[in-house]
Design a protein around this motif. Structure first.
Motif, PDB file in Angstrom:
ATOM      1  N   PHE A 174       0.872  -1.181   0.000  1.00 14.69           N
ATOM      2  CA  PHE A 174       0.000   0.000   0.000  1.00 14.69           C
ATOM      3  C   PHE A 174       0.904   1.223   0.000  1.00 14.69           C
ATOM      4  CE2 PHE A 174      -2.029   3.601   1.923  1.00 14.69           C
ATOM      5  CZ  PHE A 174      -3.337   3.566   1.476  1.00 14.69           C
ATOM      6  N   THR A 175       0.713   2.103  -0.980  1.00 13.66           N
ATOM      7  CA  THR A 175       1.512   3.320  -1.020  1.00 13.66           C
ATOM      8  C   THR A 175       0.629   4.525  -1.289  1.00 13.66           C
ATOM      9  OG1 THR A 175       3.402   4.442  -2.068  1.00 13.66           O
ATOM     10  CG2 THR A 175       2.059   3.016  -3.481  1.00 13.66           C
ATOM     11  N   ASP A 176       0.889   5.606  -0.566  1.00 15.76           N
ATOM     12  CA  ASP A 176       0.220   6.853  -0.925  1.00 15.76           C
ATOM     13  C   ASP A 176       0.876   7.379  -2.198  1.00 15.76           C
ATOM     14  OD1 ASP A 176       2.529   8.538  -0.270  1.00 15.76           O
ATOM     15  OD2 ASP A 176       2.053   8.135   1.818  1.00 15.76           O
ATOM     16  N   ASN A 177       0.189   8.257  -2.881  1.00 20.74           N
ATOM     17  CA  ASN A 177       0.689   8.731  -4.171  1.00 20.74           C
ATOM     18  C   ASN A 177       1.441  10.052  -4.052  1.00 20.74           C
ATOM     19  OD1 ASN A 177      -0.419   6.485  -5.289  1.00 20.74           O
ATOM     20  ND2 ASN A 177      -2.151   7.505  -6.256  1.00 20.74           N
ATOM     21  N   GLU A 178       2.125  10.234  -2.940  1.00 17.06           N
ATOM     22  CA  GLU A 178       2.956  11.425  -2.785  1.00 17.06           C
ATOM     23  C   GLU A 178       4.222  11.273  -3.623  1.00 17.06           C
ATOM     24  OE1 GLU A 178       3.690  12.162   1.300  1.00 17.06           O
ATOM     25  OE2 GLU A 178       1.574  12.358   1.841  1.00 17.06           O
ATOM     26  N   SER A 179       4.750  12.407  -4.059  1.00 16.25           N
ATOM     27  CA  SER A 179       5.886  12.391  -4.985  1.00 16.25           C
ATOM     28  C   SER A 179       7.126  11.732  -4.387  1.00 16.25           C
ATOM     29  CB  SER A 179       6.225  13.819  -5.428  1.00 16.25           C
ATOM     30  OG  SER A 179       6.543  14.636  -4.304  1.00 16.25           O
ATOM     31  N   VAL A 180       7.230  11.709  -3.054  1.00 17.73           N
ATOM     32  CA  VAL A 180       8.408  11.122  -2.423  1.00 17.73           C
ATOM     33  C   VAL A 180       8.531   9.632  -2.745  1.00 17.73           C
ATOM     34  CG1 VAL A 180       7.237  10.547  -0.254  1.00 17.73           C
ATOM     35  CG2 VAL A 180       9.697  11.004  -0.247  1.00 17.73           C
ATOM     36  N   HIS A 181       7.405   9.000  -3.126  1.00 19.45           N
ATOM     37  CA  HIS A 181       7.427   7.567  -3.439  1.00 19.45           C
ATOM     38  C   HIS A 181       7.361   7.286  -4.935  1.00 19.45           C
ATOM     39  CE1 HIS A 181       7.203   6.809   0.773  1.00 19.45           C
ATOM     40  NE2 HIS A 181       6.009   7.344   0.900  1.00 19.45           N
ATOM     41  N   ASP A 182       7.513   8.307  -5.754  1.00 14.22           N
ATOM     42  CA  ASP A 182       7.451   8.104  -7.205  1.00 14.22           C
ATOM     43  C   ASP A 182       8.527   7.136  -7.688  1.00 14.22           C
ATOM     44  OD1 ASP A 182       5.274   9.722  -7.479  1.00 14.22           O
ATOM     45  OD2 ASP A 182       6.353  11.433  -8.343  1.00 14.22           O
ATOM     46  N   ASP A 183       9.746   7.300  -7.197  1.00 15.78           N
ATOM     47  CA  ASP A 183      10.840   6.426  -7.640  1.00 15.78           C
ATOM     48  C   ASP A 183      10.558   4.974  -7.272  1.00 15.78           C
ATOM     49  OD1 ASP A 183      12.201   8.522  -8.748  1.00 15.78           O
ATOM     50  OD2 ASP A 183      13.566   8.805  -7.062  1.00 15.78           O
ATOM     51  N   ASP A 206      -6.533   4.467  -6.851  1.00 12.96           N
ATOM     52  CA  ASP A 206      -7.586   5.361  -6.396  1.00 12.96           C
ATOM     53  C   ASP A 206      -7.969   6.354  -7.484  1.00 12.96           C
ATOM     54  OD1 ASP A 206      -9.117   6.287  -3.896  1.00 12.96           O
ATOM     55  OD2 ASP A 206      -8.200   8.145  -4.612  1.00 12.96           O
ATOM     56  N   LYS A 207      -9.261   6.541  -7.671  1.00 10.72           N
ATOM     57  CA  LYS A 207      -9.731   7.445  -8.721  1.00 10.72           C
ATOM     58  C   LYS A 207      -9.373   8.897  -8.429  1.00 10.72           C
ATOM     59  CE  LYS A 207     -14.372   7.868  -6.685  1.00 10.72           C
ATOM     60  NZ  LYS A 207     -15.825   7.665  -6.924  1.00 10.72           N
ATOM     61  N   ASN A 208      -9.136   9.208  -7.151  1.00 11.50           N
ATOM     62  CA  ASN A 208      -8.737  10.567  -6.776  1.00 11.50           C
ATOM     63  C   ASN A 208      -7.223  10.705  -6.624  1.00 11.50           C
ATOM     64  OD1 ASN A 208     -11.435  11.581  -6.609  1.00 11.50           O
ATOM     65  ND2 ASN A 208     -11.657  10.522  -4.647  1.00 11.50           N
ATOM     66  N   ASP A 209      -6.502   9.670  -7.063  1.00 14.20           N
ATOM     67  CA  ASP A 209      -5.038   9.692  -7.057  1.00 14.20           C
ATOM     68  C   ASP A 209      -4.464   9.871  -5.653  1.00 14.20           C
ATOM     69  OD1 ASP A 209      -2.627   9.438  -8.449  1.00 14.20           O
ATOM     70  OD2 ASP A 209      -2.326  11.608  -8.477  1.00 14.20           O
ATOM     71  N   LYS A 210      -5.070   9.198  -4.672  1.00 16.42           N
ATOM     72  CA  LYS A 210      -4.593   9.297  -3.298  1.00 16.42           C
ATOM     73  C   LYS A 210      -3.718   8.118  -2.893  1.00 16.42           C
ATOM     74  CE  LYS A 210      -6.716  13.148  -2.386  1.00 16.42           C
ATOM     75  NZ  LYS A 210      -5.943  14.400  -2.194  1.00 16.42           N
ATOM     76  N   CYS A 211      -4.008   6.927  -3.419  1.00  9.92           N
ATOM     77  CA  CYS A 211      -3.255   5.750  -3.004  1.00  9.92           C
ATOM     78  C   CYS A 211      -3.296   4.681  -4.090  1.00  9.92           C
ATOM     79  CB  CYS A 211      -3.791   5.188  -1.687  1.00  9.92           C
ATOM     80  SG  CYS A 211      -5.504   4.602  -1.779  1.00  9.92           S
ATOM     81  N   THR A 212      -2.379   3.724  -3.963  1.00  7.73           N
ATOM     82  CA  THR A 212      -2.273   2.618  -4.909  1.00  7.73           C
ATOM     83  C   THR A 212      -1.956   1.344  -4.134  1.00  7.73           C
ATOM     84  OG1 THR A 212      -1.438   4.097  -6.643  1.00  7.73           O
ATOM     85  CG2 THR A 212      -1.036   1.740  -6.935  1.00  7.73           C
ATOM     86  N   VAL A 213      -2.526   0.232  -4.576  1.00  6.94           N
ATOM     87  CA  VAL A 213      -2.211  -1.069  -3.994  1.00  6.94           C
ATOM     88  C   VAL A 213      -1.548  -1.915  -5.074  1.00  6.94           C
ATOM     89  CG1 VAL A 213      -3.100  -3.141  -2.861  1.00  6.94           C
ATOM     90  CG2 VAL A 213      -4.175  -0.919  -2.414  1.00  6.94           C
ATOM     91  N   LEU A 214      -0.398  -2.486  -4.741  1.00 12.17           N
ATOM     92  CA  LEU A 214       0.357  -3.334  -5.658  1.00 12.17           C
ATOM     93  C   LEU A 214       0.416  -4.756  -5.120  1.00 12.17           C
ATOM     94  CD1 LEU A 214       3.438  -0.957  -6.153  1.00 12.17           C
ATOM     95  CD2 LEU A 214       1.451  -1.122  -7.652  1.00 12.17           C
ATOM     96  N   ARG A 215       0.487  -5.710  -6.033  1.00 13.57           N
ATOM     97  CA  ARG A 215       0.685  -7.108  -5.646  1.00 13.57           C
ATOM     98  C   ARG A 215       1.949  -7.629  -6.309  1.00 13.57           C
ATOM     99  NH1 ARG A 215      -0.186 -12.420  -7.178  1.00 13.57           N
ATOM    100  NH2 ARG A 215      -0.793 -11.783  -9.282  1.00 13.57           N
ATOM    101  N   ILE A 216       2.759  -8.370  -5.547  1.00  9.06           N
ATOM    102  CA  ILE A 216       3.965  -8.972  -6.102  1.00  9.06           C
ATOM    103  C   ILE A 216       3.579 -10.259  -6.819  1.00  9.06           C
ATOM    104  CG2 ILE A 216       6.227  -9.951  -5.582  1.00  9.06           C
ATOM    105  CD1 ILE A 216       6.359  -8.151  -3.144  1.00  9.06           C
TER     106      ILE A 216
END
Length: 202
Positions: free
Chosen positions: A134-143, A160-170
């Motif tokens: 789970f990651t928020d979509n702040e620029s600090v985590h772009d890399d 998230d449709k409002n560009d607040k968070c993203t969930v990734l699966r390995i």
């Protein structure tokens, strides 16, 4: 024979003691005030409690109960836990606690979340025991995000449709990274097409 202390002298001494105590208290209160002010500013700039609702509801419904979730920011934990108490989260306390307990793991967590590690999938899975991120979509985590997607090991399962968070699966197996095709192939083909000068007059 010592002269008895006069009332004026006693009052002067007590005043100096009181003044010194007040100065010491003021000096000690300055860092406290600055800390409270900084905390207040941080809270004001935080996302609203609703910001992560969609992402956490997806996790609660789709990730097996009891699984560990790798969250890229420790201060996202309260909002995450509010919506989902069925899962375990990597970080929920001030990072200094992990730094004190395990400096090597603390540095590894920092490097992963800031995108300094290219092979973050194996680290998250093997060192932190998580398959979902789970990651928020702040620029600090772009890399971190772009490295993860480009590696072919991660897939986006919720955005998230409002560009607040993203969930990734390995993934269990490495996949193909997303295409970098920017739609300019047609233009490139045109540049190789013969011109009137090349063909000459017929």
């Amino acid at each position: 024979h010592e002269r008895a202390e006069t009332a004026a002298q006693r009052n002067s001494r007590e005043f100096r003691q009181t003044a010194m105590s007040a100065i010491v208290i003021a000096i000690l209160c300055v860092p406290l005030f600055l800390n409270v002010y900084a905390t207040g500013e941080t809270i004001k700039s935080d996302e609203s409690p609703e910001a992560y609702r969609g992402g956490m509801e997806w996790i609660r419904k789709n990730v097996p109960r009891g699984e560990r979730i790798f969250n890229t920011d420790w201060d996202d934990f309260p909002k995450m836990f509010f919506y989902d108490t069925d899962h375990i989260y990597i970080s929920g306390l001030d990072p200094n606690y992990l730094l004190t307990q395990n400096p090597e793991l603390s540095k590894l967590y920092e490097n992963v979340t800031l995108g300094r590690e290219k092979d973050s999938a194996s680290i998250i899975r093997n060192r932190f025991g998580a398959r979902y991120v789970f990651t928020d979509n702040e620029s600090v985590h772009d890399d971190f995000y772009y490295n993860a997607i480009d590696s072919g090991w991660f897939e986006v399962v919720y955005e998230d449709k409002n560009d607040k968070c993203t969930v990734l699966r390995i993934r269990d197996e490495r996949g193909e990274p997303p295409s970098t095709d920017d739609g300019n192939d047609d233009n490139n083909d045109d540049t190789n097409a013969p011109t009137d000068d090349d063909t000459g007059d017929q």
